[in-house]
Motif scaffolding. Structure first.
Motif, PDB file in Angstrom:
ATOM      1  N   GLY A  96       0.814  -1.211   0.000  1.00  0.00           N
ATOM      2  CA  GLY A  96       0.000   0.000   0.000  1.00  0.00           C
ATOM      3  C   GLY A  96       0.845   1.256   0.000  1.00  0.00           C
ATOM      4  O   GLY A  96       0.588   2.198  -0.768  1.00  0.00           O
ATOM      5  N   GLU A 137      -5.440  -9.970  -3.141  1.00  0.00           N
ATOM      6  CA  GLU A 137      -5.046  -8.742  -2.456  1.00  0.00           C
ATOM      7  C   GLU A 137      -5.821  -7.576  -3.066  1.00  0.00           C
ATOM      8  O   GLU A 137      -5.318  -6.816  -3.890  1.00  0.00           O
ATOM      9  CB  GLU A 137      -3.536  -8.545  -2.583  1.00  0.00           C
ATOM     10  N   ARG A 138      -7.036  -7.490  -2.641  1.00  0.00           N
ATOM     11  CA  ARG A 138      -7.978  -6.571  -3.262  1.00  0.00           C
ATOM     12  C   ARG A 138      -7.633  -5.097  -2.995  1.00  0.00           C
ATOM     13  O   ARG A 138      -7.672  -4.267  -3.919  1.00  0.00           O
ATOM     14  CB  ARG A 138      -9.390  -6.880  -2.751  1.00  0.00           C
ATOM     15  N   GLU A 139      -7.296  -4.785  -1.784  1.00  0.00           N
ATOM     16  CA  GLU A 139      -7.065  -3.380  -1.419  1.00  0.00           C
ATOM     17  C   GLU A 139      -5.919  -2.758  -2.212  1.00  0.00           C
ATOM     18  O   GLU A 139      -6.084  -1.696  -2.829  1.00  0.00           O
ATOM     19  CB  GLU A 139      -6.808  -3.248   0.085  1.00  0.00           C
ATOM     20  N   LEU A 157      -6.969  -2.305  -5.810  1.00  0.00           N
ATOM     21  CA  LEU A 157      -7.878  -1.164  -5.976  1.00  0.00           C
ATOM     22  C   LEU A 157      -7.106   0.152  -5.943  1.00  0.00           C
ATOM     23  O   LEU A 157      -7.423   1.096  -6.677  1.00  0.00           O
ATOM     24  CB  LEU A 157      -8.947  -1.188  -4.885  1.00  0.00           C
ATOM     25  N   MET A 158      -6.074   0.230  -5.069  1.00  0.00           N
ATOM     26  CA  MET A 158      -5.236   1.432  -5.049  1.00  0.00           C
ATOM     27  C   MET A 158      -4.522   1.620  -6.377  1.00  0.00           C
ATOM     28  O   MET A 158      -4.446   2.734  -6.911  1.00  0.00           O
ATOM     29  CB  MET A 158      -4.204   1.350  -3.920  1.00  0.00           C
TER      30      MET A 158
END
Length: 1182
Positions: A778, A804-806, A809-810
């Motif tokens: 992230g 690892e979706r987050e 999405l970033m």
């Protein structure tokens, strides 16, 4: 003052005069008829000089030391070189009495009984001047400008260097007081003193520019105490400002000794200074010391006396067996030579002993033998007390000052209790002669020491008690105590040391040693005694146990520190020795005697001056620190050390966990950082923490000793603190070494912190790499996105797992932000986020991709078509937007768009567009009517909107006719349209439609077509309406002209129903109009039939329509529909473009019948009757 005979010799004849060579190495004597040359160092006669035939009376040396002159009773003057060779001789008419060299020009003045002569090396002859009396003595001023001549008749003549008399001083004694000796003061620095004296003697307090001025109120007190014996003058601050050289009377002071047994002083102007001083003997010689501070006088009293510069007798230099005819001072020294009548030559050294007293930071000492200067050793303030008598002894204690003079003792006190006050006034005066070796003053007593006896006297001179010692008293000191009960420390020659209280008759023996006492001092707590004996050994004793604590050699004086019990200093051998406790002595160079030790200041007497030497106490402080004696070291530091020493003390105490001392030391250097550390440690200790290793580790970390701190953290079981320390300091390599192969979580945490540091120091590339290696995707994505590194984001997104979706999405967010929608779409597909993908397509207006996605996934239909419709509306493509809303199932939004479009068209007078939009609204309502729940309501709206569409469609022609200068419609068309509108506007008039315009058109067209009755009716109606100004004239004119018309309509106006004739060879164009579902009663008024000569437009029934419907025979005519040529293809094209409301047409060849169907008519027919004729459904817009 003490005179020590250095050597003595005796000549065969009387010694009348003598002179020193300027460098002081040789002495020239006039003895008999010879000159004797002596070596001044040991009195060796170097050479006798012969040249005179009679007694030599005088001799003088030139200032440059190149020659000297001698004068004799044989009336001759001989000039001698420094090599003792005679080079010149000249004579006078009488015996030569005196000779003197000009100190500047080296001009020689030679005086005889009747004249005087002036000779210089530049002159070939001697300039001689007569004298009125015998000249006995002469002297040049300091600047060599004037020559003073003393005469036997008591007159003093002052002449310039040319021999001219400028000033004549006639003394009161006249010839009874012959002037026998005169001398100018060689220093002009006393001129301000003499200028201020006038005619009075004084015992005064003078404040020069270095001294603090004493107020006049205090002076008067001092003066009055002295009575007639010491008349006071107004003291004045000395002024060293430059003076005018023309004021010659200020340059020199002349001392005059006459045989009237008087000593007098005169200015150059001839003005006498002060009073005559009585000598009680006949003076034969007078001579100043080199600096002019003292005067030597010798004469018939067979001795040489020492006087101050203002004539106060100080004492005897040496007693002789006969008259003293001459005495001189060796240049720049304290040596004096005396020549007597019996030929004795005596060479003395004058030793001026130091008379002084010290108490703490006040030092009083004798100056110029008759003055007392009190100096504050801290502030460097000084005050001078002029006593005008020889000061024999001085004692000072607290606010008391005692001065012993030859015939009295003066006791002074401070004017106030202020420790910085330097104003003294006379408290008491004991007028009595005392003989004593030592003088001590206390608060209420004075102590006189005479050999073995001590006497205690009150300030009134009454002896209160007396002590008799076993041996000679060598040292005495006041060690303090209550007023009237002070204690005295006394050291005897036999080694005995006693303590005496002034109110007690009994002396207390403190201890007895084998050697004589030279110096004593007692510590501040009076527990220790320091003694310097005659063997120059410093011995320190414990007073209570009599034990010898230590001894040090090479000491001549000793002093305890008044602020520290365990510190003393002693001097000797050119060194200052400082000893703390039992530590080794610390030495540094120092000349003189130590007489006091206060804090960091050591008071040292060197020669005749006292100085306060600031001595940092660093050495003893470090001695205490070496033994971890922090509190004692702090006490030493308080006496005076450098800031560096304070910091070292603070650090040592902190490392020794002596927090109280460390806090005080850090406070002194104002180090807030360490003070905060100490406070935090103290707070932790209060909370119960006792791990000293942890405290010491914190200290080491603050000091920068990080490795030591880490070891202590590890030893105390707080490895995490060591790791935090290394990472906070960005010492990641050390942190990795410290971790070794430890916990992976800690390694990951370390890498993360290292990445944070790289980010903070603006190294984002390195930070991204470290974040990726630490698994902090992230943060890596955030940095890459903020810096626009698309390639890095692509690598990260493709390496990440779809789970690892987050972070994915970033990545997609930054792809969109960086205008890379393709990569964003790829990322959304990877994680299966179709909704976000749809939003992406919508945001990027990729409608084709969005529609394709909507086809596959109908659940996103609203998410696609609603934004699409909004985008169309924002792009002013409202019709398409309405269709898109309709397609998205948003019927409400579709209706609202159409309503708004319709309203705007009406407001903007676009009535044709309004008709079209109302028709579309009706169609929209018809579609909604398929829902049984809304069927009735929607059908009602359908008929309403259809009606409005017809009205606006018709009013469009009326509005153009009234507003535009030319009309494209035939009068019959306008006539029918206006009739249709008037019959339709029976109730409410829709927005934008004007009855005035309609009636005005009807009236005009009716009149034109011969329908006079209808025209008259229309004009009457207009009279009752409010008409625009632009119509009023026309209406009034029409109203008047219609009256001239018949009351019945013409035949043409009623219309002909026959078909128009056909033109041979011309194609006829027939329009077939589809009838509405319900026959409108005034539909036939809307159109008519007319023969068109260029082309025929024939109306015939559309197949499938009832033939009985009269509207099928109505001709719809418009100039826009006229064919312009026989080319059917072009006519077809123009016809298609000009009739947007018709569905299609059919060409039938020559004499072809063209069939056109209005779209709304077809739609209504289909809905009403369910007809879906193939002939009425053409593809495209028709």
């Amino acid at each position: 003052m003490r005179a020590v005979l250095t050597w003595r010799d005796k000549a065969e004849q009387c010694v009348y005069d003598l002179a020193f060579k300027p460098d002081g190495t040789q002495l020239i004597l006039a003895a008999g008829n010879r000159l004797l040359v002596y070596d001044t160092s040991d009195g060796t006669l170097l050479q006798p000089l012969k040249g005179h035939k009679d007694t030599v009376y005088c001799v003088a040396y030139a200032k440059d030391g190149k020659r000297f002159a001698s004068g004799s009773a044989d009336k001759s003057v001989i000039i001698w070189t420094s090599k003792l060779e005679g080079i010149l001789k000249y004579t006078h008419n009488d015996s030569i009495q005196c000779v003197s060299y000009n100190p500047v020009t080296h001009q020689l003045a030679s005086c005889s009984s009747s004249d005087f002569g002036l000779w210089s090396p530049e002159q070939k002859s001697v300039s001689k001047h007569k004298s009125s009396s015998k000249i006995t003595c002469c002297s040049w001023t300091n600047d060599g400008q004037y020559l003073a001549l003393g005469m036997f008749n008591g007159v003093i003549s002052i002449r310039n260097k040319n021999g001219e008399e400028k000033v004549k001083i006639e003394r009161p004694g006249g010839s009874l007081s012959p002037v026998w000796s005169i001398c100018w003061n060689p220093s002009s620095r006393w001129q301000s003193f003499w200028m201020n004296r006038e005619n009075e003697d004084a015992e005064e307090v003078i404040v020069n520019r270095y001294f603090q001025e004493i107020p006049s109120t205090l002076k008067s007190a001092v003066y009055s105490s002295q009575g007639s014996e010491a008349e006071e003058e107004e003291p004045e601050e000395e002024d060293d400002s430059p003076r005018d050289d023309n004021l010659e009377e200020h340059n020199d002071i002349l001392a005059v000794a006459d045989w009237g047994q008087k000593l007098s002083f005169y200015q150059l102007s001839g003005k006498q200074i002060g009073k005559d001083r009585s000598l009680n003997f006949d003076p034969c010689c007078i001579n100043y010391f080199t600096k002019g501070e003292y005067i030597l006088l010798g004469g018939s009293d067979k001795q040489v006396s020492l006087f101050t510069k203002d004539g106060v007798r100080l004492g005897t230099v040496g007693e002789q067996n006969s008259w003293v005819w001459t005495c001189k001072v060796k240049p720049d020294s304290n040596y004096v030579v005396v020549g007597c009548q019996d030929g004795t030559i005596s060479f003395y050294q004058l030793i001026f002993s130091t008379v002084h007293g010290l108490y703490k930071d006040r030092y009083a000492y004798r100056d110029s033998m008759t003055d007392v200067i009190v100096q504050h050793l801290i502030t460097e303030q000084k005050v001078r007390i002029k006593c005008k008598e020889l000061v024999k002894k001085i004692a000072i204690y607290k606010n008391r000052l005692a001065i012993q003079l030859p015939e009295k003792i003066l006791i002074y006190e401070l004017y106030s209790d202020d420790s910085l006050d330097m104003r003294y006034r006379v408290k008491e005066k004991i007028v009595r002669k005392f003989e004593c070796n030592l003088l001590v003053v206390c608060a209420d007593h004075i102590i006189l020491c005479q050999e073995k006896r001590l006497q205690c006297l009150s300030f009134s001179g009454v002896k209160e008690r007396e002590w008799q010692m076993e041996s000679l008293i060598r040292y005495i000191k006041v060690i303090g105590g209550p007023p009237g009960r002070e204690g005295l420390l006394v050291g005897l020659k036999n080694g005995q040391i006693l303590k005496i209280f002034v109110d007690s008759l009994f002396a207390i023996v403190l201890l007895k040693q084998a050697t004589a006492v030279r110096c004593l001092d007692m510590s501040a707590s009076r527990n220790k005694l320091a003694v310097v004996d005659e063997n120059d050994t410093c011995l320190v004793y414990d007073i209570h146990t009599k034990e010898l604590l230590f001894q040090e050699p090479n000491a001549n004086s000793v002093a305890w520190n008044t602020q520290c019990e365990d510190m003393l200093c002693f001097s000797g051998g050119g060194y200052l020795n400082i000893k703390a406790s039992t530590f080794p002595v610390h030495q540094q160079k120092l000349q003189g005697f130590v007489v006091g030790y206060n804090g960091s200041r050591i008071f040292c007497l060197h020669a005749f001056s006292m100085s306060a030497v600031e001595v940092p106490q660093s050495a003893p402080m470090y001695q205490y620190l070496d033994r971890k004696m922090f509190r004692e070291a702090y006490q030493i530091a308080c006496l005076g050390v450098t800031d560096t020493d304070w910091r070292e003390l603070a650090m040592e105490a902190l490392e020794g966990l002596e927090f109280e001392t460390a806090k005080k030391a850090f406070t002194r250097v104002q180090d807030l950082r360490y003070l905060e550390l100490i406070n935090s440690i103290e707070e932790r200790k209060k909370r119960g923490e006792t791990n000293n290793d942890l405290f010491l580790a914190d200290v080491f970390s603050y000091q920068g000793k990080f490795h030591e701190a880490a070891k202590l953290y590890k030893r105390s079981g707080h490895e995490n603190l060591a790791l935090d320390m290394y990472t906070d300091l960005r010492m990641f390599e050390y942190a990795k070494d410290f971790l070794g192969s430890g916990d992976p979580k800690e390694t990951k945490m370390l890498i993360t912190k290292q990445a944070d540091w790289a980010r903070n120091i603006n190294e984002p590339k390195a930070a991204v790499e470290m974040y990726i290696s630490a698994g902090e995707h992230g943060k890596a994505i955030a940095i890459s996105g903020d810096h626009g590194w698309v390639d890095t984001l692509i690598d990260i997104a493709r390496k990440l797992d779809k789970a690892e979706r987050e972070p994915l999405l970033m990545c997609a967010h930054y792809f969109k932000k960086l205008d890379n929608p393709g990569y964003a779409a790829e990322t959304y597909l990877k994680i299966g986020d179709l909704k976000s993908l749809v939003q992406l397509h919508v945001e990027t207006q990729s409608w084709d991709e969005a529609f394709a996605l909507g086809e596959k996934h109908p659940e996103f239909k609203d998410d696609i078509y609603v934004p699409y419709a909004q985008w169309l509306a924002e792009s002013d493509r409202f019709e398409e937007a309405q269709k898109a809303f309709h397609k998205a199932g948003r019927q409400g939004e579709a209706v609202r768009v159409l309503e708004q479009l319709t309203h705007n068209a009406v407001v903007e007078s676009r009535f044709n567009d309004a008709a079209y939009y109302y028709w579309m609204l009706s169609m929209q309502c018809l579609d909604i009517a398929q829902d049984p729940a809304q069927k009735d309501v929607m059908l009602g709206k359908f008929h309403h909107f259809q009606h409005l569409a017809e009205l606006y469609h018709g009013y469009h022609a009326i509005q153009r006719y009234t507003e535009e200068p030319f009309s494209f419609h035939l009068p019959e068309t306008l006539f029918n349209i206006s009739r249709f509108l008037l019959h339709s506007l029976t109730k409410d008039t829709p927005l934008g439609i004007s009855k005035v315009n309609t009636l005005f058109t009807l009236a005009k067209q009716s009149k034109a077509l011969g329908a006079y009755k209808l025209a008259r009716h229309a004009y009457d109606k207009l009279q009752g309406l409010q008409t625009p100004a632009r119509f009023q004239k026309s209406i009034e004119l029409g109203s008047l002209t219609i009256r001239s018309k018949p009351f019945h309509d013409s035949e043409l106006s009623r219309g002909s129903r026959s078909a128009p004739p056909q033109c041979p060879g011309w194609p006829c164009l027939h329009l077939v109009l589809g009838a509405p579902p319900r026959a409108h009663p005034f539909w036939n008024w809307l159109v008519t039939r007319q023969q068109i000569y260029s082309e025929c437009l024939q109306l015939s029934l559309c197949p499938g329509l009832p033939s009985s419907n009269p509207t099928s025979r109505c001709l719809f005519h418009s100039p826009l529909l006229q064919a312009q040529s026989g080319d059917l293809a072009s006519d077809r094209s123009r016809f298609k473009s000009q009739l947007p409301h018709f569905l299609g047409f059919q060409l039938c060849g020559m004499g072809t019948r063209v069939v056109a169907f209005p779209r709304e008519a077809v739609r209504r027919s289909e809905l009403a009757w369910g007809m879906r004729s193939a002939q009425s459904r053409e593809h495209g817009d028709w």
